[in-house]
Structure formats: structure tokens, C-alpha cells
Enzyme design. Structure first.
Site, PDB file in Angstrom:
ATOM      1  N   GLU A 144     -12.416   1.220  11.607  1.00 46.60           N
ATOM      2  CA  GLU A 144     -11.743  -0.086  11.644  1.00 46.60           C
ATOM      3  C   GLU A 144     -12.700  -1.175  11.184  1.00 46.60           C
ATOM      4  O   GLU A 144     -13.876  -1.177  11.554  1.00 46.60           O
ATOM      5  CB  GLU A 144     -11.263  -0.407  13.064  1.00 46.60           C
ATOM      6  CG  GLU A 144      -9.840   0.059  13.282  1.00 46.60           C
ATOM      7  CD  GLU A 144      -9.710   0.929  14.488  1.00 46.60           C
ATOM      8  OE1 GLU A 144     -10.636   1.736  14.717  1.00 46.60           O
ATOM      9  OE2 GLU A 144      -8.697   0.796  15.195  1.00 46.60           O
ATOM     10  N   LYS A 146       2.005   6.295  -8.139  1.00 46.81           N
ATOM     11  CA  LYS A 146       3.074   6.461  -9.129  1.00 46.81           C
ATOM     12  C   LYS A 146       2.421   6.600 -10.514  1.00 46.81           C
ATOM     13  O   LYS A 146       1.785   7.616 -10.765  1.00 46.81           O
ATOM     14  CB  LYS A 146       4.054   5.288  -9.027  1.00 46.81           C
ATOM     15  CG  LYS A 146       4.725   5.221  -7.636  1.00 46.81           C
ATOM     16  CD  LYS A 146       5.734   4.115  -7.529  1.00 46.81           C
ATOM     17  CE  LYS A 146       6.524   4.179  -6.239  1.00 46.81           C
ATOM     18  NZ  LYS A 146       5.970   3.362  -5.142  1.00 46.81           N
ATOM     19  N   ARG A 203      -1.164   8.995  -2.189  1.00 51.48           N
ATOM     20  CA  ARG A 203      -0.171   8.047  -1.660  1.00 51.48           C
ATOM     21  C   ARG A 203      -0.889   6.910  -0.952  1.00 51.48           C
ATOM     22  O   ARG A 203      -1.793   7.143  -0.154  1.00 51.48           O
ATOM     23  CB  ARG A 203       0.746   8.748  -0.654  1.00 51.48           C
ATOM     24  CG  ARG A 203       1.519   9.895  -1.226  1.00 51.48           C
ATOM     25  CD  ARG A 203       2.575  10.318  -0.268  1.00 51.48           C
ATOM     26  NE  ARG A 203       3.598   9.301  -0.230  1.00 51.48           N
ATOM     27  CZ  ARG A 203       4.638   9.261  -1.053  1.00 51.48           C
ATOM     28  NH1 ARG A 203       4.792  10.188  -1.966  1.00 51.48           N
ATOM     29  NH2 ARG A 203       5.529   8.308  -0.965  1.00 51.48           N
TER      30      ARG A 203
END
Ligand code: DSN
Length: 431
Positions: free
Chosen positions: A52, A225, A231
Site C-alpha cells: 500500500e 485491450k 488486465r
């Protein structure tokens, strides 16, 4: 011990998916096949690491190597898009859009976005999505005659509703996104301009699609894409600017720059621990996109889509906007007397994967639709070119003309398989 020994059931499921990808024609415009290097990084040990925060400012120890990976992802993305600022942590395009919208807007603000049925996206104001629930979205549309954004309507709506932001881009728009024309509108009504380039991002990076960088205040994308990465999502700005609202960032308090607001909106605002294996895989994919071969690949994506469009037109199909500038074509099947749902199902039976899609002014529901959307990134990754595109259109045409003929479907299925066998994919991964 590996998966085969520890969980034979999932091992077989994985192998079946590898075979499905190899033995079918993937024409979903938003999908692609990553390289083995991207797969290796996405499936690697960085999945174990909590990190984080951002490079050099983490809430956990042991982050020296994931810091290097995230810095490379950011630097390579900046180089690809000529952007001053990137955030590579969004888990998806939707998360990127959420962070961008929540940075630039307050709840209830008015925003304009392209209607979903006209090529927009769920996160551009659909009432079933957070965007439509948190903000007051006003949709613009494409013109029925041209299938392109109706700028008369955009101007009218912008003057009437005085939005705080306009979003351009979407998920089923076959033409170049008109960044410059949108800039003129937002300049007059004093709004922000956000571009969602999730679909054409790879083409933008290669200069085959206009760049949003000179015109847009904030740009979001996915990485999987046309960009052919894992992804995920990403946020960019051409130039960072001073925080114009005096807004306060969670944890950091009052900050000077918009980039700091976006960073703190992504984490801790809407996400927790970043997916470091995916961020590292984004860095690998961006490195691939910086190589000269990626330009050749991207050119072929567009050439393939144009070749498909011509072939469909010559066979009497109605294409929304009459063709394509990009990697996708949107086919209105109304005159062919078949719904998008039925076409998708029949094509799936022969091993051709497409998705049913609403077309502008569609009379059918999103579960049925009057159209299908077809994209070329994945088949281009396999090495297919114009000749194969013409063959694929001929196969699709046969199925759409006789979707209930089991004999025909079975013949087409074996033709699809033959074609796939000539362009092997991930064969080395099957064990
Ligand atoms: N699902 C993506 C697409 O198919 O375009 C958009 O989120």
C-alpha cells in the site's frame, strides 16, 4: 509440487481454457492474448507482496523490488503516451474511471457521457453503475445518419446543462474519438474533459489514433485491450496542474497538485493494496509496446479491421458509422433478421467468439440486442492478416445466414479449427 499434483480439477480447467483460446477465433474487441513474458510476470511471486502506498512511500517493508517494477511501469507508460503523470495502480478501467471522476467532481455534479447503447460505457453514467448513482449524468448520442457523435446535440446539451465534466470515448465506437472537437465545447462551458481510451489505447500509443494528451484534463485506460498487457487500469495526465479546488487528500491533507489528489483517491480512496504482480506485468507489456514490432502489430490490427469492414459491406451488412478507423466494427443485424443474441450463440457453436452489442437507437434489450461487436486485436496477435480476415467474414456470414443448420455449423466449425491450427497459440503451455 505443482498444480497438476495438488489440484487436478483446476489443472484440467486451466488446460481446457488454454485449448479453447487456441482452438477458437477470439473476436471480442476488448480481449487480446498477452505474451508469455507478461503471463510469467502476472503469475509470479509479486502476487505475494503487500505494498500500500507508492514507490518510496509504502506502508510496508520489503518493497524495494516492487518499487522498481512500479517505477518502470510508470516511466514506460509516460514514454508511450507522452504523459507527465501516470498512476498504474487501478485494478481495472472501472476503478480508474471511479478515481478520476471522484477526484474532479463532487457528488451530484453534472457530467456528460456517451450513451451506453451508442457506444459509451457503464461507468459513463449508466443508472445501474456507481457513476450514474453518484453523479447527474446527461447522455449524448451518435447521429442516426452518420453513427458518429452528434456534435450539434453535444453543444446544445453542454450549453443547457453546464456540466462540470464531459467524458469522451467508450467501448463500441469504431471511429476516432474527437478530442479536439470536445475541447472546444468544454472550453466554452468551462468544464473538464476526460478521455476514456480503454479501447484504442495501443493505437493511441503508436500514433495510429489521435492522442488525447493535448486536449484532455485526465485520461483513463485499461491495459489489456489493444495495449496487449495484463488486465488492469491506468490514469494519466498530459501535464500535472495545481489543485484548483483546494481539495484535501485523504491522509495527506491539503495538497498542491492534481496528481497528488488522484494518487490518494486511488489509494486509500477507493483501493487498498495494489496488485504488484499485475503492475509488474504492465511494465513488461509497456516495454513490449515500446519496441518497433508493436507499431507493425498495431498497424496490422487496423488493417485487419478495415479489411473485415470492407468484406462485411460487400456482403450487404450494415456497419454503424459505415466502417472503422480502429480495431473494431459494430454490425447492425436488423436487416439480416437475426438478433445479436442469436448470432452470438450460433457463432459460439462454431468456435467464433463475439459479443452481442446494442446498436444506436436499438429497439431490443441489452440481453438480446440488434448487433454484434467484432474486434481484431486477438486474431492479429496470432499472426492473422487480411486474407484470414476475409475468410473469417465468409465464415461469419455463413453462420448468420443459416444459424439453425446443424450441418452447416458443423462444417464451419471444422474450418475454424483448421484456421486456428495454422496460427498456434500458447501450445507450449498445455501439459
Ligand atoms: N467490458 C469491456 C468491453 O468489452 O469493452 C468494457 O468494460
Amino acid at each position: 509440487m505443482n498444480l497438476k499434483d495438488t489440484d487436478g480439477e483446476l489443472f484440467e480447467i486451466l488446460n481446457r481454457e488454454i485449448r479453447r483460446e487456441d482452438e477458437t477465433l477470439e473476436l471480442i474487441a476488448s480481449e487480446n492474448f498477452v505474451s508469455n513474458s507478461v503471463l510469467e510476470m502476472a503469475g509470479g511471486v509479486m502476487t505475494n507482496k503487500y505494498a500500500e502506498g507508492y514507490p518510496g512511500k509504502r506502508y510496508y517493508g520489503g518493497c524495494q523490488f516492487v518499487d522498481e517494477a512500479e517505477n518502470l511501469a510508470r516511466d514506460r507508460a509516460k514514454q508511450l503516451f507522452n504523459a507527465e503523470y501516470t498512476n498504474v495502480q487501478p485494478h481495472s478501467g472501472s476503478q480508474a474511471n471511479m478515481a478520476a471522476l471522484m477526484t474532479f467532481l463532487e457528488n451530484g455534479d453534472t457530467v456528460m457521457g456517451l450513451d451506453l447503447a451508442h457506444g459509451g460505457h457503464l461507468t459513463h453514467g449508466s443508472p445501474v453503475n456507481f457513476s450514474g448513482q453518484l453523479f447527474n449524468f446527461v447522455s449524448y448520442h451518435v447521429h442516426p445518419d452518420t453513427g458518429r457523435v452528434d456534435f450539434d446535440e453535444v453543444w446544445n446539451l453542454a450549453r443547457k446543462y453546464k456540466p462540470k465534466m464531459i467524458i469522451c470515448g467508450g467501448s463500441a465506437y469504431p471511429r476516432f474519438i474527437e478530442f479536439e472537437q470536445f475541447r472546444e465545447v468544454v472550453d466554452e462551458v468551462d468544464a473538464f474533459l476526460m478521455a476514456d481510451i480503454a479501447h484504442p489505447a495501443g493505437l493511441v500509443a503508436m500514433g495510429l489514433h489521435p492522442s488525447p494528451i493535448p486536449y484532455c484534463d485526465v485520461i483513463t485506460t485499461t491495459t489489456h485491450k489493444t495495449l496487449r498487457g495484463p488486465r488492469g487500469g491506468m490514469i494519466m495526465m498530459g501535464e500535472d496542474r495545481e489543485n484548483p479546488w483546494g481539495k484535501v487528500a485523504p491522509k495527506s491533507g491539503r495538497v498542491k497538485m492534481i496528481s497528488e489528489l488522484i494518487d490518494s483517491m486511488v489509494m486509500p480512496g477507493i483501493q487498498g493494496g495494489p496488485l504488484m504482480h499485475i503492475i509488474a506485468a504492465k511494465a513488461v507489456a509497456f516495454g513490449e509496446a515500446l519496441k518497433p514490432e508493436f507499431l507493425e502489430y498495431s498497424r496490422q490490427i487496423v488493417d485487419n479491421a478495415k479489411s473485415m469492414a470492407e468484406e462485411f459491406l460487400s456482403r450487404g451488412y450494415h456497419l454503424v458509422s459505415g466502417g472503422t478507423d480502429t480495431h473494431l466494427v459494430l454490425i447492425d443485424l436488423t436487416e439480416k433478421g437475426i438478433t445479436g443474441k442469436k448470432a452470438e450463440n450460433a457463432l459460439e457453436k462454431v468456435g467464433i467468439t463475439v459479443n452481442k452489442n446494442m446498436v444506436p437507437f436499438d429497439q431490443k434489450s441489452p440481453f438480446v440486442t440488434s448487433g454484434i461487436r467484432i474486434g481484431t486485436p486477438a486474431v492479429t496477435t496470432r499472426g492473422m492478416k487480411e486474407d484470414e480476415m476475409k475468410t473469417i467474414v465468409a465464415l461469419i456470414d455463413k453462420v448468420i445466414s443459416s444459424p439453425d443448420s446443424e450441418d452447416l455449423l458443423s462444417t464451419v466449425m471444422s474450418e475454424v479449427l483448421d484456421l486456428c491450427r495454422d496460427f498456434p497459440l500458447y501450445r507450449d503451455l498445455i501439459s
